[in-house]
Design an enzyme around this catalytic site. Sequence first.
Site, short mmCIF file in Angstrom:
data_model
loop_
_atom_site.label_atom_id
_atom_site.label_comp_id
_atom_site.label_asym_id
_atom_site.label_seq_id
_atom_site.Cartn_x
_atom_site.Cartn_y
_atom_site.Cartn_z
N ASP A 143 35.17 48.60 45.93
CA ASP A 143 36.98 49.04 46.43
C ASP A 143 36.47 49.50 47.74
O ASP A 143 35.69 50.26 48.20
CB ASP A 143 37.22 50.41 45.60
CG ASP A 143 39.02 49.49 45.93
OD1 ASP A 143 39.63 49.08 46.50
OD2 ASP A 143 39.66 50.35 45.24
N HIS B 245 35.41 43.26 54.20
CA HIS B 245 34.47 42.20 52.97
C HIS B 245 33.33 41.54 52.83
O HIS B 245 32.50 41.41 52.54
CB HIS B 245 35.48 40.66 52.43
CG HIS B 245 37.00 41.50 51.50
ND1 HIS B 245 37.08 42.56 50.57
CD2 HIS B 245 38.17 40.68 52.12
CE1 HIS B 245 38.20 42.77 50.76
NE2 HIS B 245 39.12 41.48 51.42
N LEU C 105 16.25 41.47 37.32
CA LEU C 105 18.34 41.88 36.84
C LEU C 105 18.40 41.62 36.71
O LEU C 105 18.43 40.14 37.12
CB LEU C 105 18.07 42.85 38.76
CG LEU C 105 19.96 43.17 38.85
CD1 LEU C 105 19.56 44.65 38.35
CD2 LEU C 105 19.84 43.54 40.60
C1 FPP Z 1 38.35 45.88 47.08
O1 FPP Z 1 38.51 46.35 48.19
C2 FPP Z 1 37.47 44.74 47.44
C3 FPP Z 1 37.13 43.36 46.86
C4 FPP Z 1 39.07 43.07 46.21
C5 FPP Z 1 36.83 42.36 47.32
C6 FPP Z 1 34.68 42.57 47.04
C7 FPP Z 1 33.85 41.64 47.53
C8 FPP Z 1 33.42 42.10 48.03
C9 FPP Z 1 32.13 43.86 48.19
C10 FPP Z 1 32.75 41.01 48.78
C11 FPP Z 1 31.80 39.69 48.49
C12 FPP Z 1 30.93 39.62 47.15
C13 FPP Z 1 30.22 39.12 46.65
C14 FPP Z 1 29.79 39.13 44.99
C15 FPP Z 1 29.40 38.00 47.22
P1 FPP Z 1 39.76 45.83 48.73
O2 FPP Z 1 40.20 45.09 49.91
O3 FPP Z 1 40.71 46.56 47.65
O4 FPP Z 1 40.30 47.09 50.01
P2 FPP Z 1 41.39 48.34 50.05
O5 FPP Z 1 41.98 49.04 49.17
O6 FPP Z 1 40.98 49.39 51.16
O7 FPP Z 1 41.99 47.49 50.56
#
Ligand code: FPP
Length: 242
Positions: free
Chosen positions: A19, A36, A130
Amino acid sequence: MPQGAGGAGAPRHVAIIMDGNGRWARERGWPRLVGHRRGAERVKQVVRACPDMGVEWLTIYAFSTENWRRSREEVVGLMGLFARYIRKEADELSKEGVRMRFIGDRSQLDRRLRDLMTGIEHRTAANTRLNLTVAINYGGRDEIVRAARRLAREVAAGRLAPDEIDFAALAAGLDTVGQPDPDLVIRTSGELRSSNFLPWQAAYSEYEFTPTLWPDFSPEELQQILARFAARERRFGGAKTR
Ligand code: FPP
Protein backbone atom coordinates in the site's frame (compact mmCIF):
# COMPACT_ATOMS: atom_id res chain seq x y z
CA MET A 1 17.09 -18.62 10.62
CA PRO A 2 17.03 -21.19 13.44
CA GLN A 3 14.08 -21.32 15.79
CA GLY A 4 15.51 -20.03 19.05
CA ALA A 5 14.23 -19.78 22.64
CA GLY A 6 10.61 -20.57 21.76
CA GLY A 7 10.49 -17.90 19.03
CA ALA A 8 8.67 -18.39 15.76
CA GLY A 9 11.83 -18.61 13.61
CA ALA A 10 11.75 -17.62 9.96
CA PRO A 11 8.28 -17.33 8.44
CA ARG A 12 7.84 -19.85 5.69
CA HIS A 13 5.06 -17.87 4.06
CA VAL A 14 4.95 -14.06 3.98
CA ALA A 15 1.98 -12.16 2.52
CA ILE A 16 2.21 -8.45 1.73
CA ILE A 17 -0.42 -5.74 1.27
CA MET A 18 1.60 -3.32 -0.88
CA ASP A 19 0.00 0.00 0.00
CA GLY A 20 1.01 3.63 -0.50
CA ASN A 21 1.97 3.86 -4.19
CA GLY A 22 -0.52 6.70 -4.78
CA ARG A 23 0.67 8.75 -1.79
CA TRP A 24 4.31 8.20 -2.75
CA ALA A 25 3.59 9.68 -6.19
CA ARG A 26 1.40 12.50 -4.86
CA GLU A 27 4.12 13.60 -2.42
CA ARG A 28 6.30 14.20 -5.49
CA GLY A 29 3.58 15.77 -7.64
CA TRP A 30 3.63 12.78 -10.01
CA PRO A 31 0.78 10.72 -11.50
CA ARG A 32 -0.31 7.71 -9.41
CA LEU A 33 0.90 5.34 -12.10
CA VAL A 34 4.48 6.44 -11.50
CA GLY A 35 4.06 5.19 -7.93
CA HIS A 36 2.75 1.85 -9.20
CA ARG A 37 5.70 1.58 -11.59
CA ARG A 38 8.13 2.19 -8.76
CA GLY A 39 6.12 -0.33 -6.73
CA ALA A 40 6.68 -2.95 -9.43
CA GLU A 41 10.45 -2.36 -9.11
CA ARG A 42 10.15 -3.05 -5.39
CA VAL A 43 8.29 -6.27 -6.11
CA LYS A 44 11.26 -7.45 -8.17
CA GLN A 45 13.75 -6.66 -5.40
CA VAL A 46 11.68 -8.28 -2.66
CA VAL A 47 11.04 -11.42 -4.76
CA ARG A 48 14.78 -11.73 -5.36
CA ALA A 49 15.62 -11.30 -1.67
CA CYS A 50 13.10 -13.77 -0.22
CA PRO A 51 14.83 -17.14 -0.76
CA ASP A 52 18.01 -16.07 1.07
CA MET A 53 15.87 -14.97 4.02
CA GLY A 54 14.33 -18.42 4.35
CA VAL A 55 10.98 -17.39 2.86
CA GLU A 56 9.56 -20.15 0.65
CA TRP A 57 6.18 -18.60 -0.14
CA LEU A 58 5.43 -14.96 -0.96
CA THR A 59 1.90 -13.76 -1.66
CA ILE A 60 1.33 -10.17 -2.77
CA TYR A 61 -1.87 -8.14 -3.12
CA ALA A 62 -1.70 -6.41 -6.50
CA PHE A 63 -5.36 -5.61 -7.32
CA SER A 64 -8.46 -6.05 -5.18
CA THR A 65 -12.05 -6.64 -6.27
CA GLU A 66 -12.69 -3.07 -5.05
CA ASN A 67 -9.88 -1.50 -7.12
CA TRP A 68 -12.14 -1.40 -10.24
CA ARG A 69 -13.63 1.76 -8.67
CA ARG A 70 -10.43 3.69 -9.47
CA SER A 71 -10.19 5.85 -12.58
CA ARG A 72 -10.17 4.04 -15.91
CA GLU A 73 -6.71 5.42 -16.56
CA GLU A 74 -5.35 3.91 -13.33
CA VAL A 75 -7.06 0.54 -13.85
CA VAL A 76 -5.82 0.25 -17.45
CA GLY A 77 -2.35 1.37 -16.33
CA LEU A 78 -2.22 -1.26 -13.58
CA MET A 79 -3.38 -4.05 -15.91
CA GLY A 80 -0.70 -2.99 -18.40
CA LEU A 81 1.89 -3.06 -15.63
CA PHE A 82 0.92 -6.62 -14.64
CA ALA A 83 1.18 -7.76 -18.28
CA ARG A 84 4.57 -6.08 -18.72
CA TYR A 85 5.86 -7.56 -15.46
CA ILE A 86 4.90 -11.07 -16.60
CA ARG A 87 6.42 -10.57 -20.08
CA LYS A 88 9.64 -8.94 -18.89
CA GLU A 89 10.25 -11.04 -15.80
CA ALA A 90 9.33 -14.46 -17.20
CA ASP A 91 12.89 -15.44 -18.14
CA GLU A 92 14.43 -14.07 -14.97
CA LEU A 93 11.84 -15.70 -12.72
CA SER A 94 12.30 -19.04 -14.45
CA LYS A 95 16.09 -18.82 -14.13
CA GLU A 96 15.84 -17.96 -10.45
CA GLY A 97 13.61 -20.92 -9.66
CA VAL A 98 10.47 -18.88 -8.91
CA ARG A 99 7.12 -20.56 -9.38
CA MET A 100 4.45 -17.98 -10.15
CA ARG A 101 0.74 -18.39 -9.51
CA PHE A 102 -2.27 -16.09 -9.37
CA ILE A 103 -5.28 -15.95 -7.10
CA GLY A 104 -8.49 -13.99 -7.61
CA ASP A 105 -11.38 -14.07 -10.07
CA ARG A 106 -9.88 -14.12 -13.56
CA SER A 107 -13.19 -14.10 -15.40
CA GLN A 108 -13.32 -10.28 -15.48
CA LEU A 109 -9.75 -9.82 -16.73
CA ASP A 110 -8.71 -9.13 -20.32
CA ARG A 111 -8.16 -12.36 -22.24
CA ARG A 112 -4.59 -11.41 -23.22
CA LEU A 113 -3.66 -10.86 -19.57
CA ARG A 114 -5.34 -14.15 -18.61
CA ASP A 115 -3.31 -15.95 -21.29
CA LEU A 116 -0.08 -14.42 -20.00
CA MET A 117 -1.01 -15.49 -16.46
CA THR A 118 -1.74 -19.08 -17.45
CA GLY A 119 1.38 -19.15 -19.62
CA ILE A 120 3.77 -18.17 -16.85
CA GLU A 121 2.02 -20.50 -14.39
CA HIS A 122 2.69 -23.42 -16.73
CA ARG A 123 6.20 -22.28 -17.60
CA THR A 124 7.31 -21.98 -13.97
CA ALA A 125 5.31 -24.93 -12.58
CA ALA A 126 8.40 -27.07 -11.87
CA ASN A 127 10.30 -24.34 -9.99
CA THR A 128 10.77 -24.78 -6.26
CA ARG A 129 13.06 -22.02 -4.91
CA LEU A 130 10.26 -19.52 -4.22
CA ASN A 131 6.50 -19.75 -4.63
CA LEU A 132 5.24 -16.33 -5.70
CA THR A 133 1.48 -15.84 -5.65
CA VAL A 134 0.04 -12.61 -7.03
CA ALA A 135 -3.51 -11.64 -6.06
CA ILE A 136 -5.26 -9.92 -9.00
CA ASN A 137 -8.98 -9.09 -8.84
CA TYR A 138 -8.84 -10.80 -5.47
CA GLY A 139 -11.24 -10.31 -2.57
CA GLY A 140 -11.34 -12.71 0.37
CA ARG A 141 -15.13 -12.64 0.73
CA ASP A 142 -15.54 -13.14 -3.02
CA GLU A 143 -13.18 -16.13 -2.87
CA ILE A 144 -15.17 -17.70 0.01
CA VAL A 145 -18.49 -17.12 -1.81
CA ARG A 146 -17.10 -18.82 -4.95
CA ALA A 147 -15.92 -21.78 -2.82
CA ALA A 148 -19.32 -22.00 -1.10
CA ARG A 149 -21.10 -22.04 -4.47
CA ARG A 150 -18.88 -24.90 -5.61
CA LEU A 151 -19.80 -26.90 -2.50
CA ALA A 152 -23.50 -26.07 -2.94
CA ARG A 153 -23.34 -27.43 -6.49
CA GLU A 154 -21.75 -30.65 -5.22
CA VAL A 155 -24.52 -31.01 -2.61
CA ALA A 156 -27.25 -30.24 -5.17
CA ALA A 157 -25.80 -32.90 -7.49
CA GLY A 158 -25.91 -35.44 -4.66
CA ARG A 159 -22.12 -35.89 -4.63
CA LEU A 160 -21.64 -34.38 -1.17
CA ALA A 161 -23.65 -34.49 2.06
CA PRO A 162 -24.02 -31.16 3.95
CA ASP A 163 -22.43 -32.74 7.04
CA GLU A 164 -19.35 -33.63 5.01
CA ILE A 165 -18.55 -29.93 4.64
CA ASP A 166 -15.66 -29.17 6.98
CA PHE A 167 -12.68 -26.77 7.02
CA ALA A 168 -10.76 -28.93 4.56
CA ALA A 169 -13.68 -29.18 2.11
CA LEU A 170 -14.12 -25.42 2.05
CA ALA A 171 -10.37 -24.74 1.81
CA ALA A 172 -10.21 -27.12 -1.15
CA GLY A 173 -12.46 -24.74 -3.10
CA LEU A 174 -10.38 -21.62 -2.39
CA ASP A 175 -7.97 -20.14 -4.96
CA THR A 176 -5.11 -20.97 -2.58
CA VAL A 177 -5.79 -24.72 -2.57
CA GLY A 178 -2.56 -26.61 -1.85
CA GLN A 179 -0.76 -23.52 -0.53
CA PRO A 180 0.21 -23.15 3.14
CA ASP A 181 -1.43 -20.39 5.20
CA PRO A 182 0.65 -17.24 5.62
CA ASP A 183 2.71 -17.08 8.81
CA LEU A 184 3.11 -13.33 8.56
CA VAL A 185 1.09 -10.59 6.86
CA ILE A 186 2.82 -7.24 6.29
CA ARG A 187 1.00 -4.04 5.37
CA THR A 188 2.88 -0.94 4.29
CA SER A 189 1.88 2.75 4.39
CA GLY A 190 0.68 2.96 7.99
CA GLU A 191 -2.88 1.70 7.39
CA LEU A 192 -3.99 -0.73 10.11
CA ARG A 193 -6.46 -2.89 8.19
CA SER A 194 -6.49 -6.31 6.53
CA SER A 195 -8.75 -5.11 3.65
CA ASN A 196 -10.28 -8.43 2.62
CA PHE A 197 -6.84 -10.00 2.02
CA LEU A 198 -6.76 -13.75 2.77
CA PRO A 199 -9.37 -13.59 5.59
CA TRP A 200 -9.70 -17.41 5.72
CA GLN A 201 -6.01 -18.21 5.28
CA ALA A 202 -4.69 -15.53 7.68
CA ALA A 203 -6.92 -16.57 10.60
CA TYR A 204 -3.82 -17.35 12.72
CA SER A 205 -1.24 -15.20 10.93
CA GLU A 206 0.89 -12.67 12.72
CA TYR A 207 0.62 -9.08 11.44
CA GLU A 208 3.26 -6.37 10.99
CA PHE A 209 2.43 -2.80 9.98
CA THR A 210 5.02 -0.32 8.75
CA PRO A 211 4.58 3.38 7.92
CA THR A 212 6.90 2.97 4.89
CA LEU A 213 5.10 3.55 1.58
CA TRP A 214 5.45 0.51 -0.70
CA PRO A 215 7.71 2.25 -3.29
CA ASP A 216 10.19 2.89 -0.45
CA PHE A 217 10.02 -0.63 1.02
CA SER A 218 13.32 -2.48 0.80
CA PRO A 219 14.73 -5.97 1.34
CA GLU A 220 16.57 -4.48 4.37
CA GLU A 221 13.28 -3.49 6.00
CA LEU A 222 11.86 -6.93 5.22
CA GLN A 223 14.88 -8.44 6.99
CA GLN A 224 14.18 -6.30 10.08
CA ILE A 225 10.50 -7.31 10.09
CA LEU A 226 11.47 -11.00 9.80
CA ALA A 227 13.84 -10.62 12.76
CA ARG A 228 10.96 -9.23 14.88
CA PHE A 229 8.73 -12.08 13.72
CA ALA A 230 11.39 -14.63 14.69
CA ALA A 231 11.20 -13.43 18.31
CA ARG A 232 7.42 -13.78 18.51
CA GLU A 233 5.72 -16.68 20.25
CA ARG A 234 2.91 -18.15 18.17
CA ARG A 235 0.14 -19.89 20.07
CA PHE A 236 -2.60 -20.73 17.51
CA GLY A 237 -5.16 -20.37 20.31
CA GLY A 238 -3.17 -22.55 22.77
CA ALA A 239 -1.73 -21.56 26.16
CA LYS A 240 1.31 -19.37 26.74
CA THR A 241 4.49 -21.46 26.95
CA ARG A 242 6.93 -18.92 28.40
C1 FPP B 1 -1.84 0.23 -3.31
O1 FPP B 1 -1.38 1.56 -3.30
C2 FPP B 1 -1.30 -0.47 -4.44
C3 FPP B 1 -2.03 -1.02 -5.46
C4 FPP B 1 -3.51 -0.97 -5.53
C5 FPP B 1 -1.37 -1.67 -6.59
C6 FPP B 1 -0.24 -2.59 -6.24
C7 FPP B 1 0.55 -2.76 -7.46
C8 FPP B 1 1.88 -2.71 -7.53
C9 FPP B 1 2.80 -2.64 -6.39
C10 FPP B 1 2.46 -2.69 -8.88
C11 FPP B 1 3.00 -3.85 -9.51
C12 FPP B 1 2.65 -5.21 -9.07
C13 FPP B 1 3.11 -6.29 -9.73
C14 FPP B 1 2.75 -7.64 -9.29
C15 FPP B 1 3.99 -6.16 -10.89
P1 FPP B 1 -2.45 2.72 -3.47
O2 FPP B 1 -2.54 3.07 -4.90
O3 FPP B 1 -3.74 2.32 -2.83
O4 FPP B 1 -1.76 3.87 -2.65
P2 FPP B 1 -2.46 5.01 -1.81
O5 FPP B 1 -3.23 4.34 -0.70
O6 FPP B 1 -1.31 5.82 -1.32
O7 FPP B 1 -3.34 5.75 -2.77
